[in-house]
Design a protein around this motif. Structure first.
Motif, PDB file in Angstrom:
ATOM      1  N   LEU A  98       0.825  -1.202   0.000  1.00 25.97           N
ATOM      2  CA  LEU A  98       0.000   0.000   0.000  1.00 25.97           C
ATOM      3  C   LEU A  98       0.862   1.256   0.000  1.00 25.97           C
ATOM      4  O   LEU A  98       0.545   2.252  -0.664  1.00 25.97           O
ATOM      5  CB  LEU A  98      -0.935  -0.005   1.211  1.00 25.97           C
ATOM      6  CG  LEU A  98      -2.001  -1.098   1.186  1.00 25.97           C
ATOM      7  CD1 LEU A  98      -2.808  -1.092   2.464  1.00 25.97           C
ATOM      8  CD2 LEU A  98      -2.907  -0.926  -0.031  1.00 25.97           C
ATOM      9  N   PHE A  99       1.970   1.194   0.739  1.00 25.10           N
ATOM     10  CA  PHE A  99       2.903   2.319   0.719  1.00 25.10           C
ATOM     11  C   PHE A  99       3.431   2.529  -0.702  1.00 25.10           C
ATOM     12  O   PHE A  99       3.482   3.647  -1.205  1.00 25.10           O
ATOM     13  CB  PHE A  99       4.056   2.041   1.689  1.00 25.10           C
ATOM     14  CG  PHE A  99       5.235   2.952   1.517  1.00 25.10           C
ATOM     15  CD1 PHE A  99       5.198   4.247   1.999  1.00 25.10           C
ATOM     16  CD2 PHE A  99       6.394   2.503   0.884  1.00 25.10           C
ATOM     17  CE1 PHE A  99       6.283   5.097   1.852  1.00 25.10           C
ATOM     18  CE2 PHE A  99       7.488   3.347   0.729  1.00 25.10           C
ATOM     19  CZ  PHE A  99       7.424   4.645   1.206  1.00 25.10           C
ATOM     20  N   PHE A 105       1.987   1.651  -3.454  1.00 24.13           N
ATOM     21  CA  PHE A 105       0.852   2.144  -4.245  1.00 24.13           C
ATOM     22  C   PHE A 105       0.746   3.662  -4.094  1.00 24.13           C
ATOM     23  O   PHE A 105       0.686   4.407  -5.080  1.00 24.13           O
ATOM     24  CB  PHE A 105      -0.412   1.449  -3.724  1.00 24.13           C
ATOM     25  CG  PHE A 105      -1.709   1.979  -4.260  1.00 24.13           C
ATOM     26  CD1 PHE A 105      -1.937   2.048  -5.631  1.00 24.13           C
ATOM     27  CD2 PHE A 105      -2.717   2.374  -3.388  1.00 24.13           C
ATOM     28  CE1 PHE A 105      -3.150   2.513  -6.118  1.00 24.13           C
ATOM     29  CE2 PHE A 105      -3.931   2.844  -3.875  1.00 24.13           C
ATOM     30  CZ  PHE A 105      -4.144   2.913  -5.238  1.00 24.13           C
ATOM     31  N   LEU A 106       0.785   4.118  -2.850  1.00 20.62           N
ATOM     32  CA  LEU A 106       0.618   5.551  -2.576  1.00 20.62           C
ATOM     33  C   LEU A 106       1.783   6.362  -3.126  1.00 20.62           C
ATOM     34  O   LEU A 106       1.592   7.381  -3.793  1.00 20.62           O
ATOM     35  CB  LEU A 106       0.499   5.741  -1.057  1.00 20.62           C
ATOM     36  CG  LEU A 106       0.219   7.146  -0.563  1.00 20.62           C
ATOM     37  CD1 LEU A 106      -1.116   7.621  -1.104  1.00 20.62           C
ATOM     38  CD2 LEU A 106       0.180   7.160   0.969  1.00 20.62           C
TER      39      LEU A 106
END
Lengths: 295, 269, 306
Positions: A117-118, A120-121
């Motif tokens: 997710l990191f 992705f962000l």
């Protein structure tokens, strides 16, 4: 019951549980290989996947997995060697070093979905890389760095201090000594760790579903120009890997032969992991032999 | 162990007119964290002579030796104060290029520590890094240094084999050859024979005696016979102080300090 | 007389420059890793805290309410972000799998170190190593094709749920916990065992009263490490848990975990929306829990050392 009897009973139970452990592995391996291998063929390994109809392969996913692995290792190996050298050779015992060690510890224990997710962000959205091989490789680097670094550090630490003194006493700098004497001697350990790390990266999926993406567009295997959109080498195209593919087809349910394809893909994945495992042992033994043997 | 007074000492002065001094220390202190391992040692070392540093374990002789080429710099929490004079420079100061300095003040350690490379590469490794090139030059360097270290005849047919395949004594002589391949002024040896069998020990001793007309040699040794056999000067270390420094024959035959007498006669150590 | 050597001692040389370069390179590499860790915390926290600061969700509601529908608002006008079902799901599968895995792992470790340290160790060591290496999606796939049908036939229901998740995680963490337990047991000095056996204790008494007791900190570390892996595992659990964001009635009703909701939801929400921020809050919770596990492991390791 007296203590003698207890001893016998307890030993029996321990034998039983150890047996169960072996059975579990045997079951896992046999299940995957038994169900998967019949589906693995040259055709399966080379053709693209299909939705809504049977007979698809895993060709693109397989290529993507290797390409991502290659890029991720390309980025993480030099960084982890540099950081490993810092920790084993330069770091003094102070608060800064313990802060660094703590952060590496924390990074290594982060759930890979959080890393994903990191990525992705930061890589996909903020850096504008989108769902691409490059974001995926960067996320895998984050995932891979702490373990590789620790492995490099431990391998370097295992080399006797007297080797460093020998280098320094000849007027070499610490850096030259590490690079030219200590690293070559620590190479078997470092290489083994790298290959095991590669195995981990190869099977990783959670860090990739939102970075490298979940789609595998058709590739033109005749055009290897990295800037061409359908080129296999284009680092900015989305790239579903083998591990992501297994997850994806099982949770989507739009592939009629998902179970067969998953079994085949799992078998390929397991075989790859086995190869990495044995490769690590084999290469480390060979490198070691080469170094201590004759020139 | 008895506690001998550090005030009761005899340090032989070497008159610079008659003795060329290669390296000397003035009031050298070494601290490990809060504890002081060397309490202000001043010693001269004469050029082309062998000086032996003797004393019981824990007397600070190795610590002192390792400060001479600043090998203690690499140990966290170590501090060295006082002067180390070499070529009119205090090499114990910040602005000294330690890497350059160590090329001229070489060191051989207690345990043989050859690199896990070939014999040839062990010797040529550092010279190559310092710009010595050309196969002939390097071949010659390997031959002369191995001859000086009395190893040439045993290894000349297998220069490509791993240094780790040599025996302990051969490895130690390879380390000496490796150190002199840098053409140093001074050779520091930290108990170079303590890990070796008696026969290897005597070859190493012969090697050192042969080297003395080219190098200033400072050797730490646990073995008093060895000090008596090969050295010109002897310094007796006790609990971080030098209690006696004199010509070797004086130290062993006519010691001026009780502590020295007790030590060389084997009453403690 | 001019002395070249003296001059060279006062000048920089190739070695000085290489040392400087080396320091800079290695420090930069280390700084990159630290920077990554700091930015992970920064980004996940800033996104995850937005739920509470921008979307005005009460932290206590987030932790204790069980309606998860962050796209729509409740009567107070704040998003319905009650994460309790996922929190229960995550802790449920983690604790249950650890409870089952611990005796298995420790027993196997005892077998490998105390009962059959030669033959048994030689067989089981590569077995555990191989099991550690199996990718988690493969565990998920096996869970889907073996465990879920098994649970369905045996206990009824759909088969998806906490029980299936527990089974999958049990098999997943078993090898890790085992190999760490082996390390813990091997660290017990040999003379402890010899002393105990010499006093006439049986092997089992020795293991039970001496070896296990002195290895307790190491074994605890192994179990907590396994729990932290189970808590953070995403895909394998997501594949078998059923993905229903409801408070689980029992072990075989579809449920969800923090990771499964994150896995499913992140792609279906718009960056910056309340629904998306709520997901980041789950990620933040996951991050904090992994910190807690880390802290626990360090605490135990420190106490074990004294």
């Amino acid at each position: 019951m007296n203590s003698k009897k207890w001893n016998t009973v307890a030993t029996g139970i321990l034998y039983f549980i150890a047996g169960v452990m072996i059975l579990i592995l045997a079951f896992l391996l046999i299940f995957i290989l038994w169900n998967g291998l019949p589906h693995v063929s040259w055709h399966f390994l080379t053709t693209p996947a299909r939705s809504f109809q049977t007979g698809g392969g895993i060709g693109i996913q397989l290529f993507n997995s290797f390409y991502l692995l290659f890029l991720a290792m390309l980025i993480s190996i030099p960084i982890s060697i540099g950081a490993g050298i810092y920790l084993s050779e330069y770091a003094k015992q102070n608060w800064l070093t313990s802060l660094i060690r703590t952060s590496i510890d924390i990074l290594s224990s982060l759930p890979s979905i959080v890393v994903g997710l990191f990525g992705f962000l930061v890589f996909s959205i903020q850096a504008g890389l989108g769902f691409s091989i490059l974001s995926g490789a960067l996320a895998l680097t984050v995932f891979n760095l702490p373990l590789l670094t620790r492995n490099v550090e431990e391998s370097l630490n295992s080399i006797s201090e007297s080797q460093r003194e020998a280098g320094l006493a000849l007027g070499l700098s610490k850096w030259e000594t590490v690079l030219r004497i200590i690293i070559p001697e620590a190479l078997p350990g470092i290489v083994t760790g790298m290959i095991l790390g590669a195995g981990r990266v190869f099977g990783e999926a959670a860090a990739l579903i939102y970075t490298a993406g979940q789609s595998a567009p058709a590739l033109d295997f005749t055009n290897w120009n990295p800037f061409y959109i359908a080129s296999p080498l284009n680092p900015l195209r989305p790239a579903e890997t083998l591990a992501v593919h297994i997850w994806k087809i099982n949770s989507e349910g739009i592939m009629p032969d998902a179970a067969q394809v998953s079994a085949g893909a799992s078998a390929v994945l397991i075989i790859a992991v086995l190869i990495f495992n044995f490769g690590a042992r084999f290469i480390s033994a060979r490198v070691y032999g080469k170094m201590t043997g004759t020139k | 162990m008895q506690n001998y007074s550090a005030d009761d000492k005899f340090i032989r002065e070497l008159d610079p007119k008659d003795h060329e001094i290669s390296i000397s220390t003035e009031d050298l202190h070494v601290f490990y964290g809060d504890s002081e391992a060397i309490h202000g040692v001043s010693l001269p070392f004469e050029r082309f002579k062998i000086t032996a540093l003797i004393g019981a374990s824990g007397s600070g002789k190795s610590t002192y030796l390792r400060s001479l080429n600043r090998m203690n710099d690499n140990i966290d929490g170590t501090r060295v104060t006082g002067k180390i004079m070499y070529r009119d420079l205090d090499i114990n100061s910040q602005n000294i290029n330690v890497y350059e300095m160590r090329k001229h003040i070489g060191m051989v350690f207690q345990r043989p520590n050859p690199f896990s490379k070939s014999i040839y590469d062990n010797i040529t490794f550092a010279p190559k890094r310092n710009g010595v090139h050309g196969k002939e030059t390097l071949d010659e360097l390997v031959e002369t240094t191995l001859k000086q270290a009395a190893l040439w005849d045993q290894v000349k047919d297998g220069l490509g084999q791993s240094a780790l395949s040599l025996s302990g004594g051969q490895q130690q002589r390879l380390c000496i050859a490796r150190a002199i391949a840098m053409k140093p002024d001074i050779l520091l040896l930290d108990e170079p024979a303590s890990a070796l069998d008696p026969i290897s020990t005597s070859t190493v001793e012969d090697t050192l005696l042969a080297l003395k007309d080219r190098y200033t040699i400072i050797i730490v040794t646990h073995n008093m016979q060895q000090a008596a056999r090969i050295s010109d000067y002897t310094a007796f270390f006790h609990l971080g102080n030098v209690l006696e420094f004199d010509e070797t024959s004086n130290v062993f035959q006519r010691p001026k300090i009780t502590a020295t007498e007790d030590y060389v006669s084997g009453r403690f150590g | 007389m001019h002395d070249d050597i003296k001059d060279s001692l006062l000048k920089k040389s190739r070695a000085t420059r290489s040392e400087q370069r080396g320091r800079i390179i290695s420090l930069t590499c280390t700084a990159i890793i630290v920077l990554i860790v700091v930015s992970i915390f920064y980004f996940v926290a800033s996104k995850g805290l937005a739920t509470f600061f921008s979307n005005k969700v009460n932290v206590w509601d987030f932790l204790s309410k069980s309606i998860w529908n962050p796209g729509s608002t409740d009567s107070h006008g704040s998003p319905q972000a009650g994460a309790l079902p996922m929190i229960i799901g995550s802790f449920g599968v983690t604790l249950l799998s650890a409870i089952i895995a611990t005796p298995f792992a420790i027993a196997t470790a005892i077998f490998m170190t105390e009962i059959s340290p030669n033959k048994g160790y030689k067989i089981l060591q590569p077995v555990t190593e191989l099991l550690v290496g199996i990718p988690s999606v493969v565990y998920g796939f096996i869970g889907l094709s073996v465990v879920v049908p098994f649970v369905r036939h045996t206990f009824g229901g759909t088969g998806f749920g906490i029980l299936a998740g527990t089974f999958v995680l049990f098999v997943m963490i078993l090898p890790t916990v085992t190999s760490m337990s082996v390390d813990a047991l091997r660290a017990v000095p040999r003379y402890y065992r010899e002393a105990s056996l010499a006093l006439g204790a049986t092997r089992w008494q020795t293991i039970y009263k001496v070896v296990l007791r002195s290895a307790t900190p190491g074994l605890a570390t192994a179990v907590i490490f396994g729990m932290s892996r189970a808590f953070g595992e995403a895909l394998a659990v997501q594949m078998v848990i059923g993905n229903a964001v409801l408070l689980p009635h029992n072990l075989i009703s579809p449920a969800s975990t923090l990771t499964s909701v994150l896995t499913m939801g992140m792609g279906n929400t718009v960056m910056g929306s309340a629904a998306n921020n709520a997901l980041w809050s789950l990620a933040l919770l996951l991050l904090l829990m992994s910190l807690v596990f880390n802290l626990l492991i360090n605490k135990i390791a420190k106490r074990g050392r004294i």
